[in-house]
Write an enzyme that holds these catalytic residues in place. Structure first.
Site, PDB file in Angstrom:
ATOM      1  N   THR A 149       0.838  -1.239  -0.150  1.00  0.00           N
ATOM      2  CA  THR A 149       0.038   0.115   0.176  1.00  0.00           C
ATOM      3  C   THR A 149       0.834   1.197  -0.092  1.00  0.00           C
ATOM      4  O   THR A 149       1.879   1.364   0.588  1.00  0.00           O
ATOM      5  CB  THR A 149      -0.978  -0.128   1.065  1.00  0.00           C
ATOM      6  OG1 THR A 149      -1.739  -0.971   1.135  1.00  0.00           O
ATOM      7  CG2 THR A 149      -1.818   1.287   1.382  1.00  0.00           C
ATOM      8  N   SER A 156      -6.781   0.577  -2.620  1.00  0.00           N
ATOM      9  CA  SER A 156      -7.531  -0.378  -3.121  1.00  0.00           C
ATOM     10  C   SER A 156      -6.886  -0.567  -4.695  1.00  0.00           C
ATOM     11  O   SER A 156      -7.241  -1.604  -5.227  1.00  0.00           O
ATOM     12  CB  SER A 156      -9.106   0.334  -3.343  1.00  0.00           C
ATOM     13  OG  SER A 156      -9.477   0.126  -1.950  1.00  0.00           O
ATOM     14  N   LYS A 190     -28.271  -7.665  36.519  1.00  0.00           N
ATOM     15  CA  LYS A 190     -29.900  -8.024  36.953  1.00  0.00           C
ATOM     16  C   LYS A 190     -30.811  -6.668  36.489  1.00  0.00           C
ATOM     17  O   LYS A 190     -30.209  -5.459  36.623  1.00  0.00           O
ATOM     18  CB  LYS A 190     -29.943  -8.154  38.402  1.00  0.00           C
ATOM     19  CG  LYS A 190     -29.193  -9.531  38.892  1.00  0.00           C
ATOM     20  CD  LYS A 190     -30.033  -9.900  40.258  1.00  0.00           C
ATOM     21  CE  LYS A 190     -29.877 -11.546  40.288  1.00  0.00           C
ATOM     22  NZ  LYS A 190     -28.371 -11.844  40.421  1.00  0.00           N
ATOM     23  N   GLY A 192     -24.818  -1.379  27.553  1.00  0.00           N
ATOM     24  CA  GLY A 192     -25.409  -0.019  27.816  1.00  0.00           C
ATOM     25  C   GLY A 192     -24.376   0.816  28.207  1.00  0.00           C
ATOM     26  O   GLY A 192     -23.240   0.790  27.470  1.00  0.00           O
ATOM     27  N   GLU A 205      -6.571  -5.507   4.495  1.00  0.00           N
ATOM     28  CA  GLU A 205      -6.498  -6.463   3.593  1.00  0.00           C
ATOM     29  C   GLU A 205      -7.464  -6.608   2.357  1.00  0.00           C
ATOM     30  O   GLU A 205      -8.083  -7.594   2.002  1.00  0.00           O
ATOM     31  CB  GLU A 205      -6.640  -8.045   4.557  1.00  0.00           C
ATOM     32  CG  GLU A 205      -5.487  -8.752   4.411  1.00  0.00           C
ATOM     33  CD  GLU A 205      -4.327  -8.118   5.462  1.00  0.00           C
ATOM     34  OE1 GLU A 205      -4.083  -7.222   5.392  1.00  0.00           O
ATOM     35  OE2 GLU A 205      -3.799  -9.135   5.866  1.00  0.00           O
ATOM     36  N   GLY A 206      -7.853  -5.259   2.025  1.00  0.00           N
ATOM     37  CA  GLY A 206      -8.914  -5.071   1.111  1.00  0.00           C
ATOM     38  C   GLY A 206     -10.113  -4.829   1.649  1.00  0.00           C
ATOM     39  O   GLY A 206     -10.693  -5.639   2.357  1.00  0.00           O
TER      40      GLY A 206
HETATM   41  N1  COS Z   1      -5.253 -14.661  -8.226  1.00  0.00           N
HETATM   42  C1  COS Z   1      -4.382 -14.748  -9.319  1.00  0.00           C
HETATM   43  N2  COS Z   1      -4.741 -13.927 -10.303  1.00  0.00           N
HETATM   44  C2  COS Z   1      -5.761 -12.746  -9.952  1.00  0.00           C
HETATM   45  C3  COS Z   1      -6.241 -12.604  -8.906  1.00  0.00           C
HETATM   46  C4  COS Z   1      -6.080 -13.905  -8.035  1.00  0.00           C
HETATM   47  N3  COS Z   1      -6.842 -13.814  -6.792  1.00  0.00           N
HETATM   48  N4  COS Z   1      -7.029 -11.727  -8.904  1.00  0.00           N
HETATM   49  C5  COS Z   1      -6.966 -11.077 -10.216  1.00  0.00           C
HETATM   50  N5  COS Z   1      -5.926 -11.895 -10.795  1.00  0.00           N
HETATM   51  C6  COS Z   1      -5.407 -11.624 -12.396  1.00  0.00           C
HETATM   52  C7  COS Z   1      -6.519 -11.532 -13.191  1.00  0.00           C
HETATM   53  O1  COS Z   1      -6.891 -13.035 -13.750  1.00  0.00           O
HETATM   54  C8  COS Z   1      -6.063 -10.627 -14.406  1.00  0.00           C
HETATM   55  O2  COS Z   1      -5.183 -11.339 -15.054  1.00  0.00           O
HETATM   56  P1  COS Z   1      -4.871 -11.287 -16.707  1.00  0.00           P
HETATM   57  O3  COS Z   1      -4.287  -9.995 -16.748  1.00  0.00           O
HETATM   58  O4  COS Z   1      -3.985 -12.311 -16.947  1.00  0.00           O
HETATM   59  O5  COS Z   1      -6.128 -11.278 -17.440  1.00  0.00           O
HETATM   60  C9  COS Z   1      -5.068  -9.799 -13.633  1.00  0.00           C
HETATM   61  O6  COS Z   1      -4.757 -10.322 -12.300  1.00  0.00           O
HETATM   62  C10 COS Z   1      -5.888  -8.538 -13.265  1.00  0.00           C
HETATM   63  O7  COS Z   1      -6.868  -8.636 -12.869  1.00  0.00           O
HETATM   64  P2  COS Z   1      -8.457  -7.766 -12.515  1.00  0.00           P
HETATM   65  O8  COS Z   1      -8.746  -6.952 -13.945  1.00  0.00           O
HETATM   66  O9  COS Z   1      -9.440  -8.479 -11.908  1.00  0.00           O
HETATM   67  O10 COS Z   1      -7.520  -6.507 -11.799  1.00  0.00           O
HETATM   68  P3  COS Z   1      -8.136  -5.221 -11.213  1.00  0.00           P
HETATM   69  O11 COS Z   1      -7.185  -4.113 -11.528  1.00  0.00           O
HETATM   70  O12 COS Z   1      -9.518  -4.994 -11.940  1.00  0.00           O
HETATM   71  O13 COS Z   1      -8.346  -5.217  -9.688  1.00  0.00           O
HETATM   72  C11 COS Z   1      -9.183  -5.997  -7.427  1.00  0.00           C
HETATM   73  C12 COS Z   1      -9.055  -5.896  -8.972  1.00  0.00           C
HETATM   74  C13 COS Z   1      -9.895  -4.396  -7.278  1.00  0.00           C
HETATM   75  C14 COS Z   1      -9.812  -6.847  -6.893  1.00  0.00           C
HETATM   76  C15 COS Z   1      -7.757  -5.586  -6.856  1.00  0.00           C
HETATM   77  O14 COS Z   1      -7.083  -4.530  -7.470  1.00  0.00           O
HETATM   78  C16 COS Z   1      -7.682  -5.738  -5.330  1.00  0.00           C
HETATM   79  O15 COS Z   1      -7.838  -6.851  -4.661  1.00  0.00           O
HETATM   80  N6  COS Z   1      -7.441  -4.328  -4.861  1.00  0.00           N
HETATM   81  C17 COS Z   1      -7.540  -4.356  -3.375  1.00  0.00           C
HETATM   82  C18 COS Z   1      -6.061  -4.640  -2.978  1.00  0.00           C
HETATM   83  C19 COS Z   1      -6.037  -4.746  -1.455  1.00  0.00           C
HETATM   84  O16 COS Z   1      -6.421  -5.737  -1.003  1.00  0.00           O
HETATM   85  N7  COS Z   1      -5.147  -3.911  -0.793  1.00  0.00           N
HETATM   86  C20 COS Z   1      -4.962  -3.849   0.626  1.00  0.00           C
HETATM   87  C21 COS Z   1      -3.590  -4.519   0.918  1.00  0.00           C
HETATM   88  S1  COS Z   1      -3.624  -4.980   2.696  1.00  0.00           S
HETATM   89  S2  COS Z   1      -1.702  -4.856   3.231  1.00  0.00           S
END
Ligand code: COS
Length: 381
Positions: free
Chosen positions: A126, A132, A269, A339, A363-364
């Protein structure tokens, strides 16, 4: 086919070990670390003795290489004790999986040398402008011969101020966004790493959340995990595991909230009768217990899918969302039942509510989880 909910002897023994550790070291100290926001170093030392710092370390390197179910049982126990301390210990799992999923043998050995030695680790994904959306990461890794030079700032980094090793996500091609991300193993004694602002948080105050600044940090090419551009998929696979861990921890928190509430309504109670005699309270308890049970069921199924090698990304997102929303809901109900007492710092319950809140965010966020779930169901999965 019969569905079997029986734990194996190994799973039971990890559950027992974690329960003993929580009761002996976490429960008596959780309040102190919550109040002071001090880092629980003595608890981390004890966790090392109990083998709870290296749960993901492979068996052939001398680690326990735990299955998903055993890890979930450990996290559930830690969640009953203190979510802040679980977050600290869980940081080691979170940062281990990029190496396990994308690393070669030498990298796995190098990385787990730190973890098996009892050090903490941190997952540095991050950034201030990339929470996100990891595609917006601005930390760069520029190749210069047999090294990469990393520059950038990470934030909300768990264990960042105490880690011996980091898994760092940086862009090797900014215009490619997600597809330009690469992952690296970076040892903390590398020149150019500084720990910035320590966050003063509402909850999980026993965990260390900091900014980490990488200023011309030189990392050998052989520390790059997988190929250039594989970082995003490595991060997503890692978060699939991490979300299941958060879900399991939230189940522990739900059970803790329920236990505290049952105790309260049996002792408190009203008009000479225990609160527990009121049907209103009983209905609330029934809903709380049902949610906790349903969350546990979802975790168990997801562990089963993972342990049997099946896809579990959707179920992991569901587990995280349902269990953490449940923990927050149970906490709110509990504070309502307690309460005015529930609103006081000296009650057992208000900390649990503060800790529950972050679980819907880290974690998202649970909004991101809903995007993940919807993407799966729309594709008929
Ligand atoms: N496992 C393996 N591959 C994955 C995957 C997973 N769980 N999720 C996505 N992918 C792959 C997809 O298959 C896609 O592959 P191709 O490019 O070969 O088609 C690629 O990754 C991109 O996937 P997608 O288009 O779904 O990505 P987006 O940019 O739309 O992002 C979200 C998807 C929003 C789900 C992602 O950005 C996310 O999880 N964000 C939150 C991050 C987070 O949790 N941060 C907090 C960290 S806490 S330390």
């Amino acid at each position: 086919m019969m569905i079997d909910f029986e734990l194996t002897e190994e799973q039971k023994s990890w559950q027992k070990k974690a329960r003993e550790f929580v009761n002996q070291y976490i429960v008596p100290n959780a309040d102190k670390y919550d109040r002071t926001g001090e880092f629980p170093q003595p608890i981390v030392e004890k966790a090392k003795e109990y083998g709870l710092l290296a749960l993901a370390a492979p068996k052939d390197l001398g680690g326990p290489g735990l299955d998903a179910m055993s890890s979930a049982l450990v996290n559930e126990e830690l969640g009953k004790g203190c979510v802040g301390m679980q977050t600290t210990l869980g940081g080691n799992g979170l940062s281990s999986y990029p190496v396990l999923f994308g690393g070669n043998r030498e990298q796995i050995k190098l990385y787990f040398k730190h973890i098996l030695n009892g050090e903490l680790a941190a997952f540095a994904l991050t950034e201030p402008g990339a929470g996100s959306d990891p595609g917006a990461i601005r930390t760069v890794a520029v190749r210069k011969g047999d090294h990469y030079v990393i520059n950038g700032t990470k934030c909300f980094c768990t264990n960042g101020g105490h880690a011996g090793v980091y898994t760092v996500f940086a862009s090797t091609n900014l215009s490619e966004r997600n597809r330009g991300l690469s992952a690296f193993i970076v040892e903390a004694d590398q020149k150019g790493i500084t720990v910035g602002k320590k966050e003063n948080k509402m909850g999980i105050r026993a965990s260390n959340t900091v900014e980490v600044i990488f200023n011309d940090v030189s990392v050998p090419v052989n520390r790059r995990i997988g190929d250039e551009g594989q970082g995003f998929k490595i991060a997503m696979k890692t978060l699939d595991v991490a979300r299941l861990s958060v879900g399991a921890t939230a189940v522990g928190l739900c059970k803790r909230i329920l236990t505290e509430t049952i105790q309260f309504v049996q002792n408190e109670k009203k008009n000479g009768k225990p609160l527990a005699a009121s049907q209103y309270i009983q209905f609330k308890l029934a809903d709380m217990a049902t949610r906790a049970e349903a969350a546990e069921g979802l975790i168990d199924k997801t562990c089963y899918l993972k342990d049997s090698g099946r896809p579990y990304s959707k179920e992991s997102a569901m587990s995280k969302t349902f269990a953490t929303d449940s923990a927050m809901q149970l906490a709110e109900t509990a504070v309502e039942i307690f309460g005015p007492c529930g609103y006081l710092r000296e009650s057992n319950i208000e900390k649990l509510m503060r800790d529950a809140k972050v679980m819907q965010i880290y974690e998202g966020t649970n909004q991101i989880q809903r995007i993940v779930i919807a993407n799966h169901v729309l594709k008929g999965r």
